[in-house]
Design an enzyme around this catalytic site. Structure first.
Site, PDB file in Angstrom:
ATOM      1  N   LYS A 230       0.965  -1.361   0.133  1.00 25.97           N
ATOM      2  CA  LYS A 230       0.045  -0.064  -0.041  1.00 25.97           C
ATOM      3  C   LYS A 230       0.678   1.538  -0.018  1.00 25.97           C
ATOM      4  O   LYS A 230       1.477   1.604   1.101  1.00 25.97           O
ATOM      5  CB  LYS A 230      -0.959  -0.030   1.256  1.00 25.97           C
TER       6      LYS A 230
ATOM      7  N   GLU B 161       9.871   1.500  10.188  1.00 26.17           N
ATOM      8  CA  GLU B 161      10.835   2.610   9.944  1.00 26.17           C
ATOM      9  C   GLU B 161      10.183   3.640  10.118  1.00 26.17           C
ATOM     10  O   GLU B 161       9.614   4.077   9.520  1.00 26.17           O
ATOM     11  CB  GLU B 161      11.832   2.087   9.420  1.00 26.17           C
TER      12      GLU B 161
ATOM     13  N   CYS C  41      13.772  11.767   6.183  1.00 16.53           N
ATOM     14  CA  CYS C  41      13.848  10.660   8.236  1.00 16.53           C
ATOM     15  C   CYS C  41      15.186  10.982   8.822  1.00 16.53           C
ATOM     16  O   CYS C  41      15.319  11.237   9.537  1.00 16.53           O
ATOM     17  CB  CYS C  41      13.050   9.307   7.795  1.00 16.53           C
TER      18      CYS C  41
ATOM     19  N   GLU D  38       9.378  16.536  15.456  1.00 15.50           N
ATOM     20  CA  GLU D  38       9.456  16.421  13.396  1.00 15.50           C
ATOM     21  C   GLU D  38       8.924  17.336  12.761  1.00 15.50           C
ATOM     22  O   GLU D  38       7.748  17.488  11.986  1.00 15.50           O
ATOM     23  CB  GLU D  38       9.395  14.697  12.907  1.00 15.50           C
TER      24      GLU D  38
HETATM   25  P1  NAD Z   1       2.794   8.432   7.752  1.00 17.22           P
HETATM   26  O1  NAD Z   1       2.626   7.393   8.288  1.00 17.22           O
HETATM   27  O2  NAD Z   1       1.489   9.613   7.016  1.00 17.22           O
HETATM   28  O3  NAD Z   1       2.070   7.181   6.126  1.00 17.22           O
HETATM   29  C1  NAD Z   1       2.734   6.003   5.685  1.00 17.22           C
HETATM   30  C2  NAD Z   1       1.902   5.172   5.200  1.00 17.22           C
HETATM   31  O4  NAD Z   1       0.936   4.726   5.863  1.00 17.22           O
HETATM   32  C3  NAD Z   1       1.126   5.479   4.086  1.00 17.22           C
HETATM   33  O5  NAD Z   1       1.232   4.485   2.754  1.00 17.22           O
HETATM   34  C4  NAD Z   1       0.321   6.046   4.922  1.00 17.22           C
HETATM   35  O6  NAD Z   1      -1.414   5.806   3.694  1.00 17.22           O
HETATM   36  C5  NAD Z   1      -0.208   4.366   5.604  1.00 17.22           C
HETATM   37  N1  NAD Z   1      -1.202   5.133   6.616  1.00 17.22           N
HETATM   38  C6  NAD Z   1      -2.227   6.032   7.137  1.00 17.22           C
HETATM   39  N2  NAD Z   1      -2.353   5.498   7.913  1.00 17.22           N
HETATM   40  C7  NAD Z   1      -2.758   4.253   8.249  1.00 17.22           C
HETATM   41  C8  NAD Z   1      -3.113   3.649   9.431  1.00 17.22           C
HETATM   42  N3  NAD Z   1      -3.610   3.969  10.208  1.00 17.22           N
HETATM   43  N4  NAD Z   1      -3.449   1.930   9.148  1.00 17.22           N
HETATM   44  C9  NAD Z   1      -2.139   1.401   8.159  1.00 17.22           C
HETATM   45  N5  NAD Z   1      -1.717   2.329   7.420  1.00 17.22           N
HETATM   46  C10 NAD Z   1      -2.040   3.747   7.305  1.00 17.22           C
HETATM   47  O7  NAD Z   1       4.369   9.220   6.062  1.00 17.22           O
HETATM   48  P2  NAD Z   1       4.181   9.472   5.786  1.00 17.22           P
HETATM   49  O8  NAD Z   1       3.612  11.197   6.065  1.00 17.22           O
HETATM   50  O9  NAD Z   1       3.553   9.298   4.182  1.00 17.22           O
HETATM   51  O10 NAD Z   1       6.178   9.682   5.365  1.00 17.22           O
HETATM   52  C11 NAD Z   1       6.004  10.561   6.582  1.00 17.22           C
HETATM   53  C12 NAD Z   1       6.465   9.998   7.289  1.00 17.22           C
HETATM   54  O11 NAD Z   1       7.915   8.851   6.994  1.00 17.22           O
HETATM   55  C13 NAD Z   1       7.368  11.062   7.916  1.00 17.22           C
HETATM   56  O12 NAD Z   1       7.721  10.813   9.645  1.00 17.22           O
HETATM   57  C14 NAD Z   1       9.208  10.648   8.267  1.00 17.22           C
HETATM   58  O13 NAD Z   1      10.519  11.021   9.151  1.00 17.22           O
HETATM   59  C15 NAD Z   1       8.873   8.988   8.197  1.00 17.22           C
HETATM   60  N6  NAD Z   1      10.049   8.011   6.929  1.00 17.22           N
HETATM   61  C16 NAD Z   1      10.857   7.570   8.182  1.00 17.22           C
HETATM   62  C17 NAD Z   1      11.660   6.159   7.319  1.00 17.22           C
HETATM   63  C18 NAD Z   1      12.528   5.246   8.087  1.00 17.22           C
HETATM   64  O14 NAD Z   1      13.081   4.723   6.815  1.00 17.22           O
HETATM   65  N7  NAD Z   1      12.938   5.494   9.503  1.00 17.22           N
HETATM   66  C19 NAD Z   1      11.757   6.368   6.243  1.00 17.22           C
HETATM   67  C20 NAD Z   1      10.958   7.790   5.245  1.00 17.22           C
HETATM   68  C21 NAD Z   1       9.800   8.379   6.120  1.00 17.22           C
END
Ligand code: NAD
Length: 493
Positions: free
Chosen positions: A187, A262, A296, A397
């Site tokens: 997803k 992550e 991130c 963040e």
């Molecule tokens: P997000 O948590 O909003 O979304 C990530 C994914 O989860 C998306 O596909 C989203 O649709 C899905 N999602 C959202 N709510 C959900 C739920 N209740 N159940 C299942 N899936 C759900 O994150 P984002 O805004 O897309 O990305 C930014 C964040 O990601 C930042 O916090 C960043 O630091 C982090 N990030 C971490 C890494 C790492 O490797 N540590 C790498 C890239 C980004």
């Protein structure tokens, strides 16, 4: 031909495109222009159900889990070649969907996605499996024992990715998952699904059987949540925000799924008095402002030692002022737009709050005045000098082009301050003294530490964080550990 002409906007299930069961779509907006350039299938529980049925069938009765490692490696190598062949197309798509500078998607993200596939092809072929030999008494006789650890695929994997490096993230999960013989449903973020859909098509072209890689598009609560909760899923690999990570871990616990998370960070970037000034300036600019700080790993808290503070900051500000904010498709741009208008407003609210909190502003970033950029979500870099880590701007963040700078005196002090966060993803130190760098690396509470570098990462190394930055590790053998289950088989004679 524009990117929108070339993209299909449906789910990829069982080796073919299909629309949402509800018939609904949602708009995919170009962050650089505000234009709708694709309509995406708005997935829900019924679509997840169909994708999981396909993945389950492909795992339980399909050929893929029964292939040899060499057969799977061959397919992954072909996938890597296809990614290289489609580099320009994928890099344009990614740049348009995520607002990421084309320079970066073309020179870094797509090649890295191909490298991930080639890497896990070799990694699965070279993976060693263990055997133990012993002698034990059993029912009155001495028996020779041979214990074999058979590594088997986990099963059906739910893979969830964020919007900031969608293609790279997708390959980082799909490649080890299928290398180990699993099937999956991915997803992608609702904001950037296009390169992942194209990747799924290329998987089929490379020889991945139908049902092994499925992609369901849609929003987190509607499409992600039913996927994570479903009992047909054996493992969940998630990259995204802290709040979603907690929700996913909670949901996955009900059926005791394997989970890797992550998550976000507030990483410390430490510049010591003895640092190579130019290297530290350039490295620190990159560590903070790559992809407009929507990374991130971003070194969003910069600690500069007293002796070099003024000289360093003068040079650093000069470099940051020279960064060009502009169209991500242009080779001239260093910073593209933020992902959505709402996200830019969120970043601006953080900056406004810092003002209300009385935080000193060293550089005030604003929306650019160039009329050509007026419809995009652009925002120039902002640099604050907070009093300490208790101020909101210094511990949350922000995920935008916003840096906090602090002055420090001693290594012990900076270690303590670097650790004054609930996150623990990455860390950086710039110093000419190896002992200083190593002492920092030993004491910093983070999953990764770079001494005189930023994200110089060998694919064999682990990637991930501690504390609220995540659970488990990805990368190298750690990815294969996650996507396999060890089964003990013991023979006595
Ligand atoms: P997000 O948590 O909003 O979304 C990530 C994914 O989860 C998306 O596909 C989203 O649709 C899905 N999602 C959202 N709510 C959900 C739920 N209740 N159940 C299942 N899936 C759900 O994150 P984002 O805004 O897309 O990305 C930014 C964040 O990601 C930042 O916090 C960043 O630091 C982090 N990030 C971490 C890494 C790492 O490797 N540590 C790498 C890239 C980004």
């Amino acid at each position: 031909m524009t990117a929108s002409d070339t993209v299909t906007t449906q789910h990829w299930i069982d080796g073919a495109y299909s629309g949402a069961a509800s018939g609904e779509t949602y708009d995919d907006v170009d962050p650089a222009s505000g234009e709708v350039f694709a309509r995406i299938a708005n997935g829900g529980a019924a679509d997840v159900d169909r994708a999981l049925a396909a993945a389950r069938r492909a795992f339980d009765t399909g050929p893929w889990p029964r292939t040899t490692a060499a057969q799977r490696a061959k397919v992954l190598r072909r996938l890597a070649e296809l990614l290289v062949e489609h580099r320009e197309e994928l890099a344009r798509l990614e740049s348009r969907d995520a607002g990421k500078p084309f320079r970066e998607t073309a020179e870094r993200d797509v090649p890295r996605a191909a490298d991930n596939c080639a890497f896990f092809a070799s990694a699965i072929e070279q993976r060693e499996q263990a055997a133990f030999f012993d002698r034990k008494p059993f029912l009155g006789t001495q028996r020779e024992i041979v214990s074999i650890v058979r590594e088997e695929p986990v099963g059906v994997c739910a893979l969830l990715t964020p919007w900031n490096s969608p293609l790279m993230q997708a390959t980082w999960k799909i490649a080890p998952a299928i290398a180990a013989g699993n099937t999956c449903v991915l997803k992608p973020s609702e904001l950037t699904p296009l390169s992942t859909l194209r990747l799924a098509e290329l998987c089929t072209q490379a020889g991945v059987p139908d049902g092994v890689v499925n992609v369901v598009t849609g929003f987190g609560p509607a499409a992600g949540a039913p996927l994570v909760a479903d009992a047909r899923v054996d493992a969940v690999a998630f990259t995204g925000s802290e709040a979603t990570g907690i929700a996913i871990n909670t949901a996955a616990a009900a059926t005791l799924k394997k989970v890797t998370l992550e998550l976000g960070g507030k990483s410390a970037n430490v510049v010591c008095d003895d640092a190579d000034l130019e290297l530290a300036v350039e490295g620190s600019v990159l560590a903070m402002f790559r992809h407009s700080g929507q990374v991130c790993l971003a070194g969003t808290r910069m600690y500069v030692q007293r002796g070099i503070y003024d000289r360093f900051l003068e040079r650093y500000l000069e470099r940051v002022r020279a960064l060009r904010v502009g169209d991500p498709q242009s080779h001239e741009s260093d910073l593209g737009p933020l992902i959505t208008a709402g996200h830019r407003e969120r970043v601006e609210r953080f900056c406004a709050q810092a003002g209300d909190d009385g935080v000193e502003t060293l550089l005030r970033g604003a929306r650019p005045s160039d009329p050509a950029l007026a419809r995009g979500n652009y925002l120039a870099p902002t640099i604050f000098a907070p009093r300490d880590e208790s101020q909101t701007i210094a511990h949350e963040e922000v995920f935008g082009p916003v840096l906090s700078v602090f002055r420090f005196e001693t290594l012990d002090e900076v270690v303590a301050r670097a650790n004054a966060t609930r996150f623990g993803l990455s860390s950086y130190i710039w110093t000419a003294n190896v002992a200083t760098g190593m002492r920092f690396a030993q004491n910093v509470r983070a999953g990764m530490c770079w001494i005189n570098g930023y994200f110089l990462r060998d694919l064999r190394q682990p990637f991930g964080g501690v504390g609220m930055s995540g659970l488990g590790r990805e990368g190298g053998r750690w990815s294969l550990d996650f996507f396999t289950e060890p089964k003990l088989v013991c023979i006595s004679y």
